[in-house]
Design an enzyme around this catalytic site. Structure first.
Site, PDB file in Angstrom:
ATOM      1  N   LYS A 219       0.762  -1.325  -0.094  1.00 35.04           N
ATOM      2  CA  LYS A 219      -0.015  -0.183   0.024  1.00 35.04           C
ATOM      3  C   LYS A 219       0.805   1.270   0.063  1.00 35.04           C
ATOM      4  O   LYS A 219       0.633   2.148  -0.783  1.00 35.04           O
ATOM      5  CB  LYS A 219      -0.874   0.248   1.266  1.00 35.04           C
ATOM      6  CG  LYS A 219      -1.759  -1.028   1.332  1.00 35.04           C
ATOM      7  CD  LYS A 219      -2.651  -1.062   2.605  1.00 35.04           C
ATOM      8  CE  LYS A 219      -1.901  -0.803   4.081  1.00 35.04           C
ATOM      9  NZ  LYS A 219      -1.416  -2.356   4.453  1.00 35.04           N
TER      10      LYS A 219
ATOM     11  N   ARG B 129      -0.555  -7.747  14.262  1.00 38.74           N
ATOM     12  CA  ARG B 129      -0.994  -6.872  13.180  1.00 38.74           C
ATOM     13  C   ARG B 129      -1.786  -7.834  12.057  1.00 38.74           C
ATOM     14  O   ARG B 129      -2.752  -7.251  11.652  1.00 38.74           O
ATOM     15  CB  ARG B 129       0.184  -6.017  12.307  1.00 38.74           C
ATOM     16  CG  ARG B 129       0.713  -4.852  13.396  1.00 38.74           C
ATOM     17  CD  ARG B 129       2.182  -4.466  12.983  1.00 38.74           C
ATOM     18  NE  ARG B 129       2.195  -3.978  11.584  1.00 38.74           N
ATOM     19  CZ  ARG B 129       3.382  -4.042  10.871  1.00 38.74           C
ATOM     20  NH1 ARG B 129       4.415  -4.419  11.489  1.00 38.74           N
ATOM     21  NH2 ARG B 129       3.196  -3.407   9.754  1.00 38.74           N
TER      22      ARG B 129
ATOM     23  N   ARG C 224      -9.561   0.914   9.021  1.00 36.57           N
ATOM     24  CA  ARG C 224      -9.199  -0.362   9.527  1.00 36.57           C
ATOM     25  C   ARG C 224     -10.156  -1.079  10.263  1.00 36.57           C
ATOM     26  O   ARG C 224      -9.891  -2.181  10.586  1.00 36.57           O
ATOM     27  CB  ARG C 224      -8.049  -0.391  10.440  1.00 36.57           C
ATOM     28  CG  ARG C 224      -6.623  -0.476   9.419  1.00 36.57           C
ATOM     29  CD  ARG C 224      -5.384  -0.386  10.650  1.00 36.57           C
ATOM     30  NE  ARG C 224      -3.992  -0.731  10.011  1.00 36.57           N
ATOM     31  CZ  ARG C 224      -3.179  -0.206   9.626  1.00 36.57           C
ATOM     32  NH1 ARG C 224      -3.215   1.038   9.223  1.00 36.57           N
ATOM     33  NH2 ARG C 224      -1.974  -0.971   9.410  1.00 36.57           N
TER      34      ARG C 224
ATOM     35  N   ARG D 114      11.809  -5.175   5.325  1.00 44.65           N
ATOM     36  CA  ARG D 114      11.583  -3.707   5.041  1.00 44.65           C
ATOM     37  C   ARG D 114      12.414  -2.750   5.953  1.00 44.65           C
ATOM     38  O   ARG D 114      12.737  -2.931   7.016  1.00 44.65           O
ATOM     39  CB  ARG D 114      10.219  -3.530   5.570  1.00 44.65           C
ATOM     40  CG  ARG D 114       9.647  -2.151   5.219  1.00 44.65           C
ATOM     41  CD  ARG D 114       8.118  -1.932   5.288  1.00 44.65           C
ATOM     42  NE  ARG D 114       7.318  -2.160   6.287  1.00 44.65           N
ATOM     43  CZ  ARG D 114       5.812  -1.841   6.464  1.00 44.65           C
ATOM     44  NH1 ARG D 114       5.452  -1.870   5.167  1.00 44.65           N
ATOM     45  NH2 ARG D 114       5.328  -2.388   7.585  1.00 44.65           N
TER      46      ARG D 114
ATOM     47  N   ARG E  18      11.299  -0.325  11.241  1.00 43.29           N
ATOM     48  CA  ARG E  18      10.252   0.001  12.277  1.00 43.29           C
ATOM     49  C   ARG E  18      10.157  -0.909  13.351  1.00 43.29           C
ATOM     50  O   ARG E  18      10.483  -2.001  13.069  1.00 43.29           O
ATOM     51  CB  ARG E  18       8.978  -0.034  11.405  1.00 43.29           C
ATOM     52  CG  ARG E  18       8.404   1.295  10.571  1.00 43.29           C
ATOM     53  CD  ARG E  18       7.422   1.268   9.777  1.00 43.29           C
ATOM     54  NE  ARG E  18       6.030   0.599  10.120  1.00 43.29           N
ATOM     55  CZ  ARG E  18       4.928   0.244   9.693  1.00 43.29           C
ATOM     56  NH1 ARG E  18       4.789   0.651   8.562  1.00 43.29           N
ATOM     57  NH2 ARG E  18       4.047  -0.199  10.456  1.00 43.29           N
TER      58      ARG E  18
HETATM   59  P1  AMP Z   1       0.837   1.356   9.216  1.00 39.21           P
HETATM   60  O1  AMP Z   1       1.945   2.342   9.020  1.00 39.21           O
HETATM   61  O2  AMP Z   1      -0.255   1.563   8.393  1.00 39.21           O
HETATM   62  O3  AMP Z   1       1.162  -0.314   9.281  1.00 39.21           O
HETATM   63  O4  AMP Z   1       0.381   1.561  10.772  1.00 39.21           O
HETATM   64  C1  AMP Z   1       1.145   1.442  11.869  1.00 39.21           C
HETATM   65  C2  AMP Z   1       0.475   1.168  13.059  1.00 39.21           C
HETATM   66  O5  AMP Z   1      -0.259   2.475  13.269  1.00 39.21           O
HETATM   67  C3  AMP Z   1      -0.649   0.024  13.103  1.00 39.21           C
HETATM   68  O6  AMP Z   1      -0.277  -1.377  13.127  1.00 39.21           O
HETATM   69  C4  AMP Z   1      -1.677   0.757  14.401  1.00 39.21           C
HETATM   70  O7  AMP Z   1      -0.862   0.518  15.214  1.00 39.21           O
HETATM   71  C5  AMP Z   1      -1.767   1.947  13.993  1.00 39.21           C
HETATM   72  N1  AMP Z   1      -2.700   2.380  13.125  1.00 39.21           N
HETATM   73  C6  AMP Z   1      -2.443   2.800  11.810  1.00 39.21           C
HETATM   74  N2  AMP Z   1      -3.886   3.291  11.033  1.00 39.21           N
HETATM   75  C7  AMP Z   1      -4.486   2.907  12.004  1.00 39.21           C
HETATM   76  C8  AMP Z   1      -6.032   2.785  12.064  1.00 39.21           C
HETATM   77  N3  AMP Z   1      -6.767   3.194  10.957  1.00 39.21           N
HETATM   78  N4  AMP Z   1      -6.804   2.443  13.045  1.00 39.21           N
HETATM   79  C9  AMP Z   1      -6.126   2.018  14.120  1.00 39.21           C
HETATM   80  N5  AMP Z   1      -4.630   2.072  14.161  1.00 39.21           N
HETATM   81  C10 AMP Z   1      -3.939   2.459  13.323  1.00 39.21           C
END
Ligand code: AMP
Length: 217
Positions: free
Chosen positions: A14, A172, A89, A128, A161
């Site tokens: 994404k 996740r 999400r 990554r 990360r």
């Molecule tokens: P990402 O960079 O999209 O993988 O997001 C990293 C982390 O941020 C996720 O594993 C969640 O802990 C938090 N996060 C990001 N977007 C959301 C969302 N829409 N709802 C809840 N937690 C989120």
């Protein structure tokens, strides 16, 4: 107007596609994950609230997430469209997005779902590396930067990360299947869902997305 959601499990691609689309279509890339990571590194109150949750791989509560997205989507640069990456999400987030989309005249027009098998996601997440400054994403095996450990786009040192470890990834992925995957039928029912294979390679996938968006524009 291109109001786009990018969906898919962690590691599907994404973020990579969002960066390419942002450049090609001049649309703001809104990544809730990036926004939370910025809050964490700035040491803000919100950052402190969400740090432990994110490191574990859990989802941030809906109210906090919806509030930051609403504030961001209301900004002027979203008037001609936006790319949401990592939001919604959960079903309550999708419902809140519908409501705010109507309120601010920025309803979702297109949902792009990128899929890949779990074994591939694990492999990608393990390798990554990301740029903490501009959000660009690389892979030490399959998508190396031109200079090892340095971001091609902005020259910053790349990092791994904190939630890209096996334990957090498991959480996740489980959260994805439990809370996020149900959104696919939610958007399919609205006739907005477009499915893509995340295994075709990032350039080919981008061409496929570009074709879809050119006809949707
Ligand atoms: P990402 O960079 O999209 O993988 O997001 C990293 C982390 O941020 C996720 O594993 C969640 O802990 C938090 N996060 C990001 N977007 C959301 C969302 N829409 N709802 C809840 N937690 C989120």
């Amino acid at each position: 107007m291109l109001n786009i959601i990018l969906m898919g499990p962690p590691g599907a691609g994404k973020g990579t596609q969002a960066v390419k689309l942002e450049r090609a279509f001049k649309l703001p890339h809104i990544s809730t994950g990036d926004m939370f990571r910025e809050e964490i590194s700035s040491g803000s109150e919100l950052g402190n609230q969400v740090k432990a949750i994110i490191e574990k791989g859990d989802l941030v509560p809906d109210e906090l997430t919806v509030a930051i997205v609403k504030a961001r989507l209301s900004k002027d640069d979203c008037a001609a469209g936006y790319i949401l990456d990592g939001f919604p999400r959960t079903i309550p987030q999708a419902e809140a997005l519908e409501k705010m989309g109507e309120e601010i005249g920025r309803k979702v027009g297109l949902v792009i779902n990128i899929s890949a098998p779990d074994e591939e996601l694990v492999r990608r997440i393990g390798g990554r590396r990301v740029c903490p400054k501009c959000g660009a994403s690389y892979n030490v095996v399959s998508m190396k930067p031109r200079k090892e450990g340095i971001c091609d786009r902005c020259g910053s040192p790349l990092i791994q990360r904190k939630d890209d470890n096996e334990a957090s990834f498991k959480v996740r992925l489980a959260n994805y299947y439990k809370s996020t995957a149900p959104l696919l039928s939610f958007y399919k029912g609205k006739g907005l869902l477009h499915d893509f294979d995340g295994m075709v390679g990032s350039d080919k996938l981008f061409e496929e997305l570009r074709t879809l968006l050119n006809v949707s524009e």
